[in-house]
Design an enzyme around this catalytic site. Structure first.
Site, PDB file in Angstrom:
ATOM      1  N   ASN A   1      -3.792 -13.505  15.325  1.00  0.00           N
ATOM      2  CA  ASN A   1      -4.625 -11.301  15.472  1.00  0.00           C
ATOM      3  C   ASN A   1      -5.632 -11.534  16.668  1.00  0.00           C
ATOM      4  OD1 ASN A   1      -4.662  -9.074  12.839  1.00  0.00           O
ATOM      5  ND2 ASN A   1      -7.067  -9.628  14.289  1.00  0.00           N
TER       6      ASN A   1
ATOM      7  N   CYS B   1       3.733  13.840  -6.467  1.00  0.00           N
ATOM      8  CA  CYS B   1       3.460  14.753  -7.743  1.00  0.00           C
ATOM      9  C   CYS B   1       2.209  14.406  -8.211  1.00  0.00           C
ATOM     10  CB  CYS B   1       3.707  16.072  -8.545  1.00  0.00           C
ATOM     11  SG  CYS B   1       2.417  16.809  -9.646  1.00  0.00           S
TER      12      CYS B   1
ATOM     13  N   HIS C   1       0.334  -1.360  -0.226  1.00  0.00           N
ATOM     14  CA  HIS C   1      -0.255  -0.357   0.166  1.00  0.00           C
ATOM     15  C   HIS C   1       0.827   1.419   0.343  1.00  0.00           C
ATOM     16  CE1 HIS C   1      -3.513  -2.825   1.984  1.00  0.00           C
ATOM     17  NE2 HIS C   1      -3.614  -2.828   0.007  1.00  0.00           N
TER      18      HIS C   1
HETATM   19  N1  APR Z   1      -1.845  -7.865  18.466  1.00  0.00           N
HETATM   20  C1  APR Z   1      -2.811  -8.981  18.462  1.00  0.00           C
HETATM   21  N2  APR Z   1      -3.065  -8.477  17.686  1.00  0.00           N
HETATM   22  C2  APR Z   1      -3.337  -6.770  16.861  1.00  0.00           C
HETATM   23  C3  APR Z   1      -2.469  -6.147  17.461  1.00  0.00           C
HETATM   24  C4  APR Z   1      -2.177  -6.497  18.639  1.00  0.00           C
HETATM   25  N3  APR Z   1      -0.760  -6.009  19.251  1.00  0.00           N
HETATM   26  N4  APR Z   1      -3.063  -4.673  17.403  1.00  0.00           N
HETATM   27  C5  APR Z   1      -4.051  -4.939  16.488  1.00  0.00           C
HETATM   28  N5  APR Z   1      -4.431  -6.218  16.751  1.00  0.00           N
HETATM   29  C6  APR Z   1      -5.624  -6.663  15.379  1.00  0.00           C
HETATM   30  C7  APR Z   1      -6.445  -5.398  15.465  1.00  0.00           C
HETATM   31  O1  APR Z   1      -7.568  -7.030  16.129  1.00  0.00           O
HETATM   32  C8  APR Z   1      -7.432  -6.077  14.547  1.00  0.00           C
HETATM   33  O2  APR Z   1      -7.989  -7.180  13.871  1.00  0.00           O
HETATM   34  O3  APR Z   1      -5.008  -6.091  13.967  1.00  0.00           O
HETATM   35  C9  APR Z   1      -6.063  -5.847  12.716  1.00  0.00           C
HETATM   36  C10 APR Z   1      -5.462  -4.984  12.271  1.00  0.00           C
HETATM   37  O4  APR Z   1      -6.909  -4.851  11.633  1.00  0.00           O
HETATM   38  P1  APR Z   1      -6.937  -3.282  10.324  1.00  0.00           P
HETATM   39  O5  APR Z   1      -7.219  -1.974  11.226  1.00  0.00           O
HETATM   40  O6  APR Z   1      -8.194  -3.982   9.471  1.00  0.00           O
HETATM   41  O7  APR Z   1      -5.386  -2.831   9.444  1.00  0.00           O
HETATM   42  P2  APR Z   1      -5.250  -3.908   8.600  1.00  0.00           P
HETATM   43  O8  APR Z   1      -5.575  -5.296   7.977  1.00  0.00           O
HETATM   44  O9  APR Z   1      -3.955  -3.405   8.259  1.00  0.00           O
HETATM   45  O10 APR Z   1      -6.255  -2.789   6.784  1.00  0.00           O
HETATM   46  C11 APR Z   1      -5.598  -3.140   5.404  1.00  0.00           C
HETATM   47  O11 APR Z   1      -7.132  -1.367   5.064  1.00  0.00           O
HETATM   48  O12 APR Z   1      -7.865   0.863   5.170  1.00  0.00           O
HETATM   49  C12 APR Z   1      -6.456   0.157   5.220  1.00  0.00           C
HETATM   50  O13 APR Z   1      -5.157   0.381   3.965  1.00  0.00           O
HETATM   51  C13 APR Z   1      -5.616   0.274   5.086  1.00  0.00           C
HETATM   52  O14 APR Z   1      -3.078  -1.394   5.288  1.00  0.00           O
HETATM   53  C14 APR Z   1      -4.733  -0.845   5.595  1.00  0.00           C
HETATM   54  C15 APR Z   1      -5.681  -1.935   5.003  1.00  0.00           C
END
Ligand code: APR
Length: 249
Positions: A219, A135, A127
């Protein structure tokens, strides 16, 4: 020192044995990898960024074109936040594993650059990155400092924007194909801290699984790909888990 119950010991044993036995282990990270560095994730039930603001209004092509001040403010704050954050224990252990030949590559959805800052060299950024800008018209690349100093106008007249993939933009082609190649080659594919809710990034764990890899999902909350996982680790913070596994490999 966490008190391990029999489930915990099984998880640690499974992970350390799988890592030691794997020929081509690949790690796939999401925003949950960086929460222990103080950076918010997006969809955590408690404090995810998208619980406070809808991504379409600040992180999409339409926001950049029709809502440019909110777009700029959003990314200015994320870049500012980013400057205070450093690699956490989990990042550092993954860098150590690459150096020891225990990890072939990292595919990351994160734009914070913390894997590289920790020392990992084989990192695929699906990403893009918040550490650079370009730009939107002529493509000239600029350092993030320019954006932080409030310079958003390229001499060509175009908007200087962060080099992250916005909603409505496609992934960088080279990153996409590199990630696909890594997923195909992997025999162990470990997801760390992602809800796996955004495509096409969330297809890589399935691609690895289809090619015979063992799929591990670490997760805090359920993910959209849990049904495909061989091992799900739910109630561990990533840094603590990697630290514990690191004692056995
Ligand atoms: N240990 C384990 N799990 C964790 C921790 C931790 N310390 N902190 C957070 N989490 C888990 C949360 O429970 C959540 O389900 O990490 C997960 C992160 O998920 P998202 O917030 O959806 O992030 P991500 O999967 O990276 O999102 C993907 O979405 O918005 C777009 O571009 C953005 O790259 C991002 C993409």
């Amino acid at each position: 020192m966490a008190i391990l119950d029999e489930d915990d010991s099984y998880v640690i044993q499974e992970l350390s044995h799988s890592l030691s036995a794997a020929k081509y282990p690949v790690v796939f990270t999401g925003a949950g990898m960086s929460t222990e560095s103080g950076l918010p994730d997006f969809r955590s039930s408690s404090k995810g960024l998208w619980k406070k603001v809808h991504p379409d209004t600040v992180a999409s092509v339409s926001a950049m074109n029709e809502n440019v001040q909110s777009f700029i403010d959003f990314y200015y704050n994320r870049m500012k936040n980013q400057q205070q954050a450093g690699p956490n224990t989990g990042h550092k252990i993954l860098a150590d594993w690459e150096q020891r030949g225990l990890l072939s590559s990292i595919i990351t959805q994160n734009v914070d650059g913390l894997h590289q800052e920790a020392g990992n060299e084989n990192v695929i950024e699906l990403h893009g990155t918040l550490r650079k800008c370009h730009c939107n018209r002529c493509g000239t690349v600029y350092p993030d400092t320019l954006f932080l100093e409030g310079n958003y106008k390229c001499p060509c007249g175009g908007l200087i924007r962060p080099s992250v993939v916005l909603f409505g933009e496609s992934l960088p082609v080279d990153a996409f194909y590199q990630a696909s190649d890594e997923a195909e080659k992997s025999d162990l594919f470990i997801v760390l801290g992602s809800s796996l809710s955004v495509s096409p990034a969330n297809q890589f764990p399935l691609e690895a699984k289809r090619n015979g890899a063992k799929l591990v999902i670490v997760n805090m909350e359920p993910t959209e790909m849990d049904d495909a996982a061989d091992l799900i680790v739910r109630d561990w913070k990533i840094g603590e888990l990697l630290e514990m596994v690191n004692r056995f490999i």
